[in-house]
Design an enzyme around this catalytic site. Structure first.
Site, PDB file in Angstrom:
ATOM      1  N   ASP A   1       0.767  -1.189  -0.066  1.00  0.00           N
ATOM      2  CA  ASP A   1      -0.014   0.126  -0.179  1.00  0.00           C
ATOM      3  C   ASP A   1       1.013   1.246  -0.163  1.00  0.00           C
ATOM      4  O   ASP A   1       1.782   1.232   0.569  1.00  0.00           O
ATOM      5  CB  ASP A   1      -0.878   0.150   1.236  1.00  0.00           C
ATOM      6  N   SER A   2       0.608   1.970  -0.941  1.00  0.00           N
ATOM      7  CA  SER A   2       1.750   3.437  -1.241  1.00  0.00           C
ATOM      8  C   SER A   2       0.880   4.526  -1.426  1.00  0.00           C
ATOM      9  O   SER A   2      -0.539   4.580  -1.781  1.00  0.00           O
ATOM     10  CB  SER A   2       2.487   2.850  -2.147  1.00  0.00           C
TER      11      SER A   2
HETATM   12  O1  LIG Z   1      -4.540  -1.504  -3.835  1.00  0.00           O
HETATM   13  P1  LIG Z   1      -3.546  -2.262  -5.246  1.00  0.00           P
HETATM   14  O2  LIG Z   1      -4.673  -3.231  -5.975  1.00  0.00           O
HETATM   15  O3  LIG Z   1      -2.330  -2.848  -4.862  1.00  0.00           O
HETATM   16  O4  LIG Z   1      -3.298  -0.932  -6.236  1.00  0.00           O
HETATM   17  P2  LIG Z   1      -3.368   0.629  -6.392  1.00  0.00           P
HETATM   18  O5  LIG Z   1      -2.991   1.108  -7.491  1.00  0.00           O
HETATM   19  O6  LIG Z   1      -4.942   0.862  -5.981  1.00  0.00           O
HETATM   20  O7  LIG Z   1      -2.310   0.962  -5.237  1.00  0.00           O
HETATM   21  P3  LIG Z   1      -2.800   1.917  -3.785  1.00  0.00           P
HETATM   22  O8  LIG Z   1      -3.980   1.569  -3.118  1.00  0.00           O
HETATM   23  O9  LIG Z   1      -1.589   1.314  -2.877  1.00  0.00           O
HETATM   24  O10 LIG Z   1      -2.585   3.203  -4.090  1.00  0.00           O
HETATM   25  C1  LIG Z   1      -1.289   3.779  -4.519  1.00  0.00           C
HETATM   26  C2  LIG Z   1      -1.519   5.089  -5.130  1.00  0.00           C
HETATM   27  O11 LIG Z   1      -0.221   5.909  -4.971  1.00  0.00           O
HETATM   28  C3  LIG Z   1       0.225   6.170  -6.235  1.00  0.00           C
HETATM   29  N1  LIG Z   1       1.795   5.549  -5.970  1.00  0.00           N
HETATM   30  C4  LIG Z   1       2.036   4.546  -5.544  1.00  0.00           C
HETATM   31  N2  LIG Z   1       3.316   4.199  -5.727  1.00  0.00           N
HETATM   32  C5  LIG Z   1       3.636   5.012  -6.775  1.00  0.00           C
HETATM   33  C6  LIG Z   1       4.868   5.019  -7.564  1.00  0.00           C
HETATM   34  O12 LIG Z   1       5.872   4.172  -7.406  1.00  0.00           O
HETATM   35  N3  LIG Z   1       4.863   6.041  -8.712  1.00  0.00           N
HETATM   36  C7  LIG Z   1       3.894   6.759  -8.686  1.00  0.00           C
HETATM   37  N4  LIG Z   1       2.667   6.871  -7.932  1.00  0.00           N
HETATM   38  C8  LIG Z   1       2.729   5.814  -7.120  1.00  0.00           C
HETATM   39  C9  LIG Z   1      -0.314   5.671  -7.205  1.00  0.00           C
HETATM   40  O13 LIG Z   1      -0.983   6.767  -7.749  1.00  0.00           O
HETATM   41  C10 LIG Z   1      -1.370   4.790  -6.322  1.00  0.00           C
HETATM   42  O14 LIG Z   1      -2.657   5.280  -7.268  1.00  0.00           O
HETATM   43 MG   LIG Z   2      -5.620   0.289  -3.846  1.00  0.00          MG
END
Ligand SMILES: O=P(O)(O)OP(=O)(O)OP(=O)(O)OC[C@H]1O[C@@H](n2cnc3c(O)ncnc32)[C@H](O)[C@@H]1O
Ligand SMILES: [Mg+2]
Length: 206
Positions: A73-74
């Site tokens: 989660d990021s």
């Molecule tokens: O939850 P999952 O299914 O893993 O996929 P997700 O895309 O929804 O992922 P998150 O809920 O963790 O949301 C992370 C958001 O933060 C941003 N993000 C995370 N890591 C990033 C990166 O390495 N580079 C750019 N943006 C990033 C990206 O826009 C994601 O929409």
């Molecule tokens: Mg997500």
């Protein structure tokens, strides 16, 4: 061949994990995505922290599949926004996963913020949960600044708006780094590096 499920709908995260595992020379570990296992009801990512959300995703993956499960989660935490978008990064504009709308809203919110106050950090929490209940949660952070316009074709999400502080990235956005450069500096690269020994051990179990 040992299997590990990355409980994520984000193909770019899957590619980054595969690169880290390959670069570490780990063989005998097959990384599956959610498309490779029977569909199961996913729980809402409603934790207050990246760590809680990573655990929610990894635990539900283990419950549904019985496989060792990894989740990330990021998001981006902007100093001038008191750490937001944070855990709301994926749905900041109100439309989940709409990178373009999320970036446009963040830029608009920071339009009056001067260069010296545009500091931010990408944050990744990664959880590895094993079927025996063992849980490991790690975190990586990547400091930089929010640019004034999108730049660069690589990566995903907020990458085109993020200028890393690190010397090797000087003058470039994280979407202008090569995949290998991003892995070596990024929040997710730093988090996953801490899980490499555990992943190596999983692979060795056969
Ligand atoms: O939850 P999952 O299914 O893993 O996929 P997700 O895309 O929804 O992922 P998150 O809920 O963790 O949301 C992370 C958001 O933060 C941003 N993000 C995370 N890591 C990033 C990166 O390495 N580079 C750019 N943006 C990033 C990206 O826009 C994601 O929409
Ligand atoms: Mg997500």
């Amino acid at each position: 061949m040992s299997k590990v499920l990355l409980a994520s709908r984000n193909r770019k995260k899957l590619a980054e994990l595969q690169r880290v595992v390959d670069a570490a020379g780990i063989t005998g570990l097959q990384i599956l995505g959610l498309d490779d296992v029977p569909e199961y009801p996913e729980e809402p990512e409603d934790g207050a922290t990246f760590e809680e959300n990573a655990l929610i995703k990894a635990r539900s993956g283990v419950r549904a599949t019985g496989l060792p499960c990894l989740a990330d989660d990021s998001g981006i935490s902007v100093d001038a926004l008191n750490g937001m978008p944070g855990v709301l990064s994926a749905r900041w504009s109100g439309r989940h996963g709409d990178d373009h709308a999320n970036n446009a809203l963040l830029l608009a919110q920071l339009s009056d913020t001067p260069d010296e106050r545009r500091g931010a950090a990408f944050v990744s929490a990664c959880a590895l949960v094993l079927p025996d209940g063992t849980e490991t949660v790690v975190r990586g952070e990547w400091r930089g600044r929010v640019l004034r316009a999108e730049r660069g074709p690589n990566g995903f999400g907020y990458d085109p708006l993020f200028a890393p502080d690190d010397e090797p990235a000087a003058g470039r956005s994280s979407a202008e780094l090569t995949p290998e450069e991003k892995d070596s500096l990024s929040h997710r690269g730093k988090a996953l590096a801490q899980l490499v020994p555990a992943l190596r051990e999983l692979a060795a179990r056969g």
